[in-house]
Motif scaffolding. Structure first.
Motif, short mmCIF file in Angstrom:
data_model
loop_
_atom_site.label_atom_id
_atom_site.label_comp_id
_atom_site.label_asym_id
_atom_site.label_seq_id
_atom_site.Cartn_x
_atom_site.Cartn_y
_atom_site.Cartn_z
N PHE A 148 0.82 -1.21 0.00
CA PHE A 148 0.00 0.00 0.00
C PHE A 148 0.85 1.27 0.00
CE2 PHE A 148 -3.56 -2.71 0.55
CZ PHE A 148 -4.63 -1.98 0.05
N LYS A 149 2.00 1.22 0.63
CA LYS A 149 2.91 2.35 0.54
C LYS A 149 3.33 2.58 -0.91
CE LYS A 149 5.10 2.45 5.11
NZ LYS A 149 6.39 2.27 5.84
N PHE A 150 3.64 1.49 -1.59
CA PHE A 150 4.04 1.57 -3.01
C PHE A 150 2.89 2.12 -3.87
CE2 PHE A 150 4.15 -0.38 -7.24
CZ PHE A 150 5.38 0.08 -7.70
N LYS A 151 1.68 1.65 -3.60
CA LYS A 151 0.52 2.12 -4.37
C LYS A 151 0.30 3.62 -4.16
CE LYS A 151 -2.17 -2.17 -4.69
NZ LYS A 151 -3.45 -2.84 -4.32
N PHE A 152 0.40 4.06 -2.92
CA PHE A 152 0.22 5.49 -2.63
C PHE A 152 1.29 6.32 -3.33
CE2 PHE A 152 -2.42 5.60 1.57
CZ PHE A 152 -3.45 4.96 0.91
N ASP A 153 2.53 5.85 -3.29
CA ASP A 153 3.62 6.58 -3.94
C ASP A 153 3.44 6.59 -5.46
OD1 ASP A 153 4.85 7.17 -1.55
OD2 ASP A 153 6.21 5.45 -1.62
N ARG A 168 2.02 18.19 1.24
CA ARG A 168 2.74 18.17 2.52
C ARG A 168 1.86 17.58 3.62
NH1 ARG A 168 4.23 22.90 2.15
NH2 ARG A 168 2.66 23.95 3.44
N THR A 169 0.61 18.04 3.69
CA THR A 169 -0.33 17.54 4.70
C THR A 169 -0.64 16.07 4.46
OG1 THR A 169 -1.34 19.73 4.86
CG2 THR A 169 -2.62 17.86 5.72
N ASN A 170 -0.86 15.72 3.20
CA ASN A 170 -1.20 14.35 2.84
C ASN A 170 -0.06 13.38 3.16
OD1 ASN A 170 -1.25 12.22 0.24
ND2 ASN A 170 -3.23 12.57 1.22
N ASN A 171 1.16 13.78 2.87
CA ASN A 171 2.32 12.93 3.18
C ASN A 171 2.43 12.68 4.68
OD1 ASN A 171 3.15 12.63 0.54
ND2 ASN A 171 4.59 14.35 0.60
N ALA A 172 2.19 13.73 5.47
CA ALA A 172 2.25 13.60 6.93
C ALA A 172 1.15 12.67 7.44
CB ALA A 172 2.13 14.98 7.58
N GLN A 173 -0.06 12.79 6.87
CA GLN A 173 -1.17 11.94 7.29
C GLN A 173 -0.89 10.47 6.95
OE1 GLN A 173 -4.29 13.91 5.10
NE2 GLN A 173 -4.99 15.07 6.89
N ASN A 174 -0.35 10.22 5.76
CA ASN A 174 -0.04 8.85 5.36
C ASN A 174 1.04 8.25 6.26
OD1 ASN A 174 -1.90 8.99 3.31
ND2 ASN A 174 -0.39 9.41 1.70
N GLU A 175 2.05 9.06 6.55
CA GLU A 175 3.13 8.59 7.42
C GLU A 175 2.60 8.26 8.81
OE1 GLU A 175 6.74 7.26 8.46
OE2 GLU A 175 6.18 7.94 6.45
N GLN A 176 1.72 9.11 9.31
CA GLN A 176 1.13 8.89 10.63
C GLN A 176 0.29 7.62 10.64
OE1 GLN A 176 -1.61 11.98 11.86
NE2 GLN A 176 -1.27 11.56 14.01
N PHE A 177 -0.47 7.39 9.56
CA PHE A 177 -1.31 6.19 9.47
C PHE A 177 -0.47 4.92 9.49
CE2 PHE A 177 -2.94 2.89 6.57
CZ PHE A 177 -4.07 2.50 7.28
N PHE A 178 0.55 4.87 8.64
CA PHE A 178 1.37 3.66 8.56
C PHE A 178 2.18 3.45 9.85
CE2 PHE A 178 0.89 4.30 3.87
CZ PHE A 178 0.23 3.10 3.63
N SER A 179 2.61 4.53 10.46
CA SER A 179 3.34 4.42 11.73
C SER A 179 2.43 3.86 12.83
CB SER A 179 3.87 5.79 12.14
OG SER A 179 4.48 5.73 13.41
N ALA A 180 1.20 4.37 12.90
CA ALA A 180 0.26 3.93 13.94
C ALA A 180 -0.11 2.47 13.77
CB ALA A 180 -0.99 4.81 13.90
N ILE A 181 -0.34 2.06 12.53
CA ILE A 181 -0.78 0.68 12.30
C ILE A 181 0.37 -0.30 12.55
CG2 ILE A 181 -0.34 0.37 9.81
CD1 ILE A 181 -3.29 -0.72 9.70
N ASN A 182 1.60 0.13 12.26
CA ASN A 182 2.76 -0.72 12.56
C ASN A 182 2.96 -0.87 14.06
OD1 ASN A 182 4.10 -1.73 10.18
ND2 ASN A 182 4.50 0.39 9.61
N GLN A 183 2.79 0.22 14.79
CA GLN A 183 2.97 0.19 16.24
C GLN A 183 1.89 -0.66 16.92
OE1 GLN A 183 3.29 4.17 17.84
NE2 GLN A 183 4.83 4.76 16.34
N ALA A 184 0.70 -0.69 16.33
CA ALA A 184 -0.43 -1.40 16.94
C ALA A 184 -0.43 -2.89 16.61
CB ALA A 184 -1.75 -0.78 16.48
#
Length: 347
Positions: A148-153, A168-184
């Motif tokens: 999904f990271k590849f698809k978004f890119d 800029r906002t969208n990149n930050a939101q995507n990074e936050q999403f993937f970070s949160a789901i990895n941590q969980a």
């Protein structure tokens, strides 16, 4: 020579003025299947709201927005998604109201940004239920996230004229999403596996050597060959105490049946001040309320509670004579569904 320089500067000034960003958004379009009736289309976020009329499927208006950002699109009061707007955009939307998300497209100034967000949302919808994602084993989970990271890119390579603030906002939101789901992942995966282990038909977690009010120690294995209805409770728990009369009635009604009613106190040092006080409180209440059935004190052994993921009490569990789970979160004694469960289980 000086005149030529002045003339050039004047031309540059005129061109710059002509390129100055407009102080409004032009928003127009055609939406099929609005029943040819006058319908309101509303653009809104927390700080801005404006409605315009869709007349015979067509609309056009200008919006002077406070600041660039994400704006929701409502048709006849129903949310149909969102887009990004900034003053100076000149957008035209086409869509079918009956399949808005699948058919909506933008053209005009700002369309690359709007269509990029649409494409990303469609890819995001393929992600699926997070519960199913967390249920994957580690390798499959990592592969899905990387896919999904590849698809978004990849979407960014298609839409190159994107609003820099949105990106800029969208990149930050995507990074936050993937970070949160990895941590969980580890926590959620473990919880799902534990829940899976508590499904009907699975072997029940066990407890051993709990203090029995009548003396000695008692283990779940002592009830092999009987159905076991377990009540997890505490002396300070008012909802637990409210179940006692109905539980005693059940014990009397099923006295001749092949079922043991086992109550496990989870009074502890935190609620009672010490483990000694916790045991005294339990014994006192069993005596004062003349509690029947098998009365046990778990003490410091909380493995049974952890294995059953007990996060609140009262909690009731029904186990079959072979030691398998019938229901890991069984109805309470006051619930008429409990006797239906007893009947369907063969009690």
């Amino acid at each position: 020579m000086k005149k030529n320089i002045l003339l050039a500067l004047l031309l540059i000034s005129i061109i710059a003025c002509n390129k100055k960003e407009a102080s409004f958004v032009t928003f127009a379009g055609e939406i099929k299947n609005t029943n040819n009736a006058d319908t309101l289309l509303t653009i809104a976020n927390r700080e801005f709201t404006k409605s315009m009329l869709i007349k015979n499927g067509v609309f056009k208006d200008t919006l002077t927005i406070n600041k660039p950002g994400y704006y929701n699109i409502f048709i006849a009061g129903k949310n149909f998604g969102y887009t990004f707007l900034r003053n100076g955009f000149d957008l035209e939307l086409t869509a079918d109201k009956n399949a808005f998300f699948e058919t909506v497209q933008y053209s005009g100034n700002g369309a690359q940004t709007a269509n990029y967000l649409l494409a990303q949302a469609k890819v995001g919808n393929q992600f699926g239920n997070p519960t199913n994602v967390f249920a994957l084993d580690k390798d499959a989970f990592i592969k899905k996230i990387e896919t999904f990271k590849f698809k978004f890119d990849s979407i960014k390579k298609v839409y190159k004229e994107l609003d820099t603030m949105m990106l800029r906002t969208n990149n930050a939101q995507n990074e936050q999403f993937f970070s949160a789901i990895n941590q969980a992942y580890e926590r959620q995966h473990a919880a799902l596996k534990a829940k899976e282990n508590l499904a009907a038909g699975k072997v029940s977690p066990t407890f051993s050597n709990y203090t029995n009010y009548k003396g000695g120690k008692t283990s779940l294995a002592d009830f092999k060959g009987k159905f076991v209805y377990i009540d997890i409770w505490a002396t300070w728990c008012k909802p637990c105490l409210a179940q006692i009369p109905a539980l005693q009635d059940l014990e009397k009604k099923y006295h001749q049946k092949n079922i043991a009613f086992v109550s496990i106190s989870v009074d502890n040092d935190k609620t009672s001040g010490s483990w000694d006080n916790a045991k005294k409180s339990w014994k006192k209440m069993v005596s004062e309320k003349n509690l029947t059935g098998v009365q046990l004190f778990a003490g410091e052994d909380i493995e049974f509670l952890k294995n059953y993921q007990v996060s609140s009490i009262p909690r009731f569990i029904l186990i079959d004579p072979k030691g398998n789970i019938i229901n890991s979160n069984a109805p309470r004694p006051t619930d008429v569904a409990l006797e239906d469960l007893f009947k369907s289980s063969g009690i």
